[in-house]
Design a protein around this motif. Sequence first.
Motif, PDB file in Angstrom:
ATOM      1  N   GLY A 413     124.196 -32.924 -92.589  1.00 36.17           N
ATOM      2  CA  GLY A 413     123.856 -33.282 -91.210  1.00 36.17           C
ATOM      3  C   GLY A 413     122.916 -34.471 -91.201  1.00 36.17           C
ATOM      4  N   SER A 414     123.199 -35.441 -90.373  1.00 32.85           N
ATOM      5  CA  SER A 414     122.462 -36.708 -90.374  1.00 32.85           C
ATOM      6  C   SER A 414     120.993 -36.547 -90.033  1.00 32.85           C
ATOM      7  CB  SER A 414     123.114 -37.695 -89.392  1.00 32.85           C
ATOM      8  OG  SER A 414     123.148 -37.136 -88.081  1.00 32.85           O
ATOM      9  N   SER A 415     120.645 -35.539 -89.240  1.00 30.98           N
ATOM     10  CA  SER A 415     119.243 -35.372 -88.826  1.00 30.98           C
ATOM     11  C   SER A 415     118.530 -34.264 -89.598  1.00 30.98           C
ATOM     12  CB  SER A 415     119.179 -35.065 -87.319  1.00 30.98           C
ATOM     13  OG  SER A 415     119.882 -33.865 -87.035  1.00 30.98           O
ATOM     14  N   SER A 416     119.181 -33.741 -90.640  1.00 27.74           N
ATOM     15  CA  SER A 416     118.597 -32.626 -91.389  1.00 27.74           C
ATOM     16  C   SER A 416     117.375 -33.079 -92.183  1.00 27.74           C
ATOM     17  CB  SER A 416     119.632 -32.032 -92.349  1.00 27.74           C
ATOM     18  OG  SER A 416     120.711 -31.480 -91.649  1.00 27.74           O
ATOM     19  N   VAL A 417     116.385 -32.197 -92.250  1.00 28.52           N
ATOM     20  CA  VAL A 417     115.202 -32.440 -93.080  1.00 28.52           C
ATOM     21  C   VAL A 417     114.676 -31.080 -93.538  1.00 28.52           C
ATOM     22  CG1 VAL A 417     113.596 -32.415 -91.133  1.00 28.52           C
ATOM     23  CG2 VAL A 417     112.967 -33.612 -93.230  1.00 28.52           C
ATOM     24  N   LYS A 418     114.183 -31.040 -94.754  1.00 32.14           N
ATOM     25  CA  LYS A 418     113.615 -29.803 -95.303  1.00 32.14           C
ATOM     26  C   LYS A 418     112.344 -30.150 -96.059  1.00 32.14           C
ATOM     27  CE  LYS A 418     115.095 -27.829 -99.144  1.00 32.14           C
ATOM     28  NZ  LYS A 418     115.885 -27.098-100.147  1.00 32.14           N
TER      29      LYS A 418
END
Length: 531
Positions: A413-418
């Motif tokens: 997903g382009s806006s994914s962040v962890k």
Amino acid sequence: MTTKLMMFLAILVCSLTALVSAENDTRYRIFPQRTSKEAAVVEWGHSAIISALDGAVATFGPQTSQGANFEVETGVVLADPVDGVGKRNKSNDEADLSLSEFERSYPGKLVNSESVEGNMVIMTDSAGLSGVTMARIAKDSGAAALMVVNTDQSSGDVIYSLEPESDEEKEYAEKHIDIPVIMVSLQAGNVITTAMATDATEPTEVSKGAGLPERIRLYAGGDRPFFEDAIPGKPLVYLIHNMLTPDECDELLRMAEGKYERVDDTNGINNYLENSFASQNKGGDAINVDRTYLWKGGIAGKVIKDIDERMSQVMGFPTEHYSDFQLNKYVSGSGYKPHFDINEANGIMATVTIFLNDVPEGQGGELVFPKPGDGGDPVLIRPKKGLAVVHHNTDENYNFDETTLHQEFPLRGSSSVKYVAKKFVYLNPQPQATRIVLPLIAMPFGGKLPKVFSMLQNKLIEKFGLAAADFYFQKIVTMIPILLLILIASGVSSFVSSQMKQSGAESEKPSRKKVTSEKNAKSKTKSKKRD
């Protein structure tokens, strides 16, 4: 050119699709399975010494959300028979096939129902009774609450919410079960049944309840940390829910802001101080991962001190054995290939991985143990804010455990962040040089240690080997504050000396002027006499 580009993109898409497909086709044991709403705490003792157990609330009976209807403070009694059945027939109507299995399996009240009246009763599930049947026995015996001990030794410390096993049980529970019902692990059951036992207490007396506390308190776990077993051994992997509060997660992210650097584990350089190592794989293990290390140690502020103390209380490791926080940032496409947590200069006994934000299901980022040694399916753990995953890198004899291989699936997903915070639990307590001096040096740089110290350690390792290098490094680091004090003292001394000289020079100026004026006056007098 365009055709080649299209072919390359097609191959790339196929590769990524195959990777995702491989992830989806594999059968996993998926965690977390427990939630805060079914977490309960059983507590006993007084203000000086308080003991507590973690329990899972059944889906029937009072729930944690019902507040006072769920909470109980009372005595605790061991059931007789402890499994609810013993040598008794399950029912006088056991041969009556016209009755349902639920009715035929009911053995009636407990033998010691008079003692059970108004108290929490402890039963085991070893007779194979359903949760609702055990709750029915407890309720009919006058119990105020029921604690079911999971006796499945192969499941380790696994506990779960008991559920009705049929529509009939569900209907019965809704109408009749109005006492709290929880499950605890076999280990927890052993703890509470021997809580008050001494060396002089006979085992036969313990089996009759002589080791139980006089009173217990049962209440909702709420936002307290609670456990969930993932792999009972080989490797030992367990989850701790609510290890960090949402505010603590956000504060760690704030501390790390602007300090991340891209991990390059293909350069062959190890950073033993911050547990960042060169990969044995040509392409590296870290895929577009950004990392920073917060050097706080023994001079940490309230937030990190609170976290360290809570981790020590919950996991049992002294704070002196903890590393500082290593923070990793993952964006779309970022991940970590299968690897081990090994520090040859400072043995790592366990790794604590804490998720600092939620990642929606289906967007990747899961922590995976692909080859557990218990013979079961691979374990997959989904990121949940505040959730800690603890895995032991060594066995009970402190030997390296090869089943600790783990990885982190790429984010999608382009806006994914962890965001992930890691603490490493070392085999040995960390020296003052590591816990005090290095954090002090890092303080002016916002908690980031200048790379020269990692370079110095690597040079010493190259020249003297791991063991000797650590000795020399600690000595050098320990000398830094002494040298700084000497330099400060020397600077202060020079400054004071300079000030004194300047003050003396200024005090001499008036006397010199006076002598000069007297000489001038005498010379004028002599010239007048000559005239």
